[in-house]
Scaffold this motif. Structure first.
Motif, mmCIF file in Angstrom:
data_model
loop_
_atom_site.group_PDB
_atom_site.id
_atom_site.type_symbol
_atom_site.label_atom_id
_atom_site.label_comp_id
_atom_site.label_asym_id
_atom_site.label_seq_id
_atom_site.Cartn_x
_atom_site.Cartn_y
_atom_site.Cartn_z
ATOM 1 N N SER A 91 41.986 21.994 -15.282
ATOM 2 C CA SER A 91 41.332 21.725 -13.999
ATOM 3 C C SER A 91 40.573 20.391 -13.981
ATOM 4 O O SER A 91 40.091 19.978 -12.941
ATOM 5 N N ILE A 92 40.506 19.723 -15.118
ATOM 6 C CA ILE A 92 39.851 18.414 -15.176
ATOM 7 C C ILE A 92 40.815 17.381 -14.580
ATOM 8 O O ILE A 92 41.966 17.299 -15.014
ATOM 9 N N PRO A 93 40.369 16.615 -13.607
ATOM 10 C CA PRO A 93 41.274 15.634 -12.993
ATOM 11 C C PRO A 93 41.882 14.673 -14.026
ATOM 12 O O PRO A 93 41.224 14.252 -14.963
ATOM 13 N N ILE A 94 43.116 14.367 -13.867
ATOM 14 C CA ILE A 94 43.951 13.458 -14.660
ATOM 15 C C ILE A 94 44.157 13.971 -16.086
ATOM 16 O O ILE A 94 45.282 14.278 -16.465
ATOM 17 N N LEU A 95 43.091 14.095 -16.881
ATOM 18 C CA LEU A 95 43.224 14.614 -18.241
ATOM 19 C C LEU A 95 43.860 16.005 -18.224
ATOM 20 O O LEU A 95 44.751 16.302 -19.022
ATOM 21 N N GLY A 96 43.416 16.842 -17.305
ATOM 22 C CA GLY A 96 43.957 18.194 -17.200
ATOM 23 C C GLY A 96 45.420 18.220 -16.806
ATOM 24 O O GLY A 96 46.179 19.056 -17.291
ATOM 25 N N ASN A 97 45.825 17.291 -15.953
ATOM 26 C CA ASN A 97 47.233 17.220 -15.556
ATOM 27 C C ASN A 97 48.113 16.884 -16.755
ATOM 28 O O ASN A 97 49.174 17.474 -16.944
ATOM 29 N N VAL A 98 47.667 15.942 -17.578
ATOM 30 C CA VAL A 98 48.407 15.583 -18.789
ATOM 31 C C VAL A 98 48.418 16.776 -19.751
ATOM 32 O O VAL A 98 49.459 17.117 -20.330
ATOM 33 N N PHE A 99 47.278 17.405 -19.914
ATOM 34 C CA PHE A 99 47.159 18.564 -20.802
ATOM 35 C C PHE A 99 48.134 19.661 -20.394
ATOM 36 O O PHE A 99 48.792 20.269 -21.250
ATOM 37 N N ASP A 100 48.267 19.936 -19.094
ATOM 38 C CA ASP A 100 49.159 20.990 -18.595
ATOM 39 C C ASP A 100 50.617 20.767 -18.980
ATOM 40 O O ASP A 100 51.365 21.722 -19.143
ATOM 41 N N PHE A 101 51.029 19.509 -19.116
ATOM 42 C CA PHE A 101 52.416 19.231 -19.483
ATOM 43 C C PHE A 101 52.717 19.611 -20.936
ATOM 44 O O PHE A 101 53.861 19.853 -21.283
ATOM 45 N N PHE A 102 51.691 19.676 -21.776
ATOM 46 C CA PHE A 102 51.931 19.890 -23.198
ATOM 47 C C PHE A 102 51.444 21.231 -23.741
ATOM 48 O O PHE A 102 51.997 21.726 -24.710
ATOM 49 N N PHE A 103 50.406 21.827 -23.162
ATOM 50 C CA PHE A 103 49.798 23.016 -23.773
ATOM 51 C C PHE A 103 50.659 24.272 -23.632
ATOM 52 O O PHE A 103 50.848 25.000 -24.582
ATOM 53 N N LYS A 104 51.183 24.594 -22.483
ATOM 54 C CA LYS A 104 52.098 25.707 -22.222
ATOM 55 C C LYS A 104 51.560 27.050 -22.735
ATOM 56 O O LYS A 104 52.104 27.669 -23.642
ATOM 57 N N ALA A 105 50.481 27.499 -22.133
ATOM 58 C CA ALA A 105 49.811 28.732 -22.561
ATOM 59 C C ALA A 105 50.717 29.956 -22.469
ATOM 60 O O ALA A 105 50.679 30.824 -23.345
ATOM 61 N N ASN A 106 51.520 30.048 -21.422
ATOM 62 C CA ASN A 106 52.381 31.221 -21.265
ATOM 63 C C ASN A 106 53.414 31.300 -22.393
ATOM 64 O O ASN A 106 53.671 32.376 -22.936
ATOM 65 N N GLU A 107 53.979 30.166 -22.746
ATOM 66 C CA GLU A 107 54.949 30.144 -23.847
ATOM 67 C C GLU A 107 54.266 30.530 -25.162
ATOM 68 O O GLU A 107 54.821 31.288 -25.965
ATOM 69 N N ARG A 108 53.054 30.036 -25.365
ATOM 70 C CA ARG A 108 52.300 30.411 -26.574
ATOM 71 C C ARG A 108 52.058 31.915 -26.618
ATOM 72 O O ARG A 108 52.181 32.545 -27.671
#
Length: 165
Positions: free
Chosen positions: A93-110
């Motif tokens: 939810s953090i602007p810009i940093l959060g958008n980049v984070f969302d592309f790599f973290f993939k919580a559901n897959e984890r």
């Protein structure tokens, strides 16, 4: 090279959870960047919508965790899954940093990998109905906390913008 397969080992109790794989693929791996093996799903795209997108992603992730809890995930495993979706939602939810984070973290897959390992280790616990209420309460607490953090972030951004102009 294809992304890691997150499908469950076929067993009677996991057949009921097939739709989880479909939702996880949709949220985390549905699309591929042309010319690469990098995959992403709707989660980072939804994250581009301030607040509403993060809440929608949180809702889908919470629904997946509740389903996994109902189908035999242990309390400890569910707690780890809740940490994953909390990190994904809060940092996402953090602007810009959060958008980049969302592309790599993939919580559901984890979370699916955690559940698959849980089943493969023979820790399946039956229906999981006892854990379900705790999960529901945990998700509600995370939701309230998320709303509070988003509110604080919005206030901070607003005060920062007002001080600049």
């Amino acid at each position: 090279m294809e992304p890691q397969n997150t499908h469950y080992t076929r067993t009677p109790h996991t057949e009921k959870l097939k739709w989880i794989n479909h939702m996880v693929k949709l949220m985390d791996n549905q699309f591929r960047v042309p010319g690469t093996n990098f995959r992403f799903g709707l989660d980072p795209i939804l994250g581009l919508l301030p607040v509403a997108g993060d809440l929608a992603s949180f809702g889908v992730s919470a629904m997946l965790v509740m389903t996994m809890a109902r189908h035999g995930a242990s309390g400890k495993l569910v707690a780890l899954m809740l940490v994953n979706i909390a990190l994904d939602t809060l940092i996402g939810s953090i602007p810009i940093l959060g958008n980049v984070f969302d592309f790599f973290f993939k919580a559901n897959e984890r979370n699916v990998r955690l559940l698959t390992r849980h089943y493969q280790e023979g820790k399946y616990q039956g229906s999981g109905k006892g854990v379900f209420l705790g999960v529901l309460i945990g998700i509600l607490v995370l939701f309230v906390f998320l709303i509070w953090v988003l509110w604080q972030l919005a206030e901070w951004i607003y005060s920062y913008l007002v001080s600049i102009f």
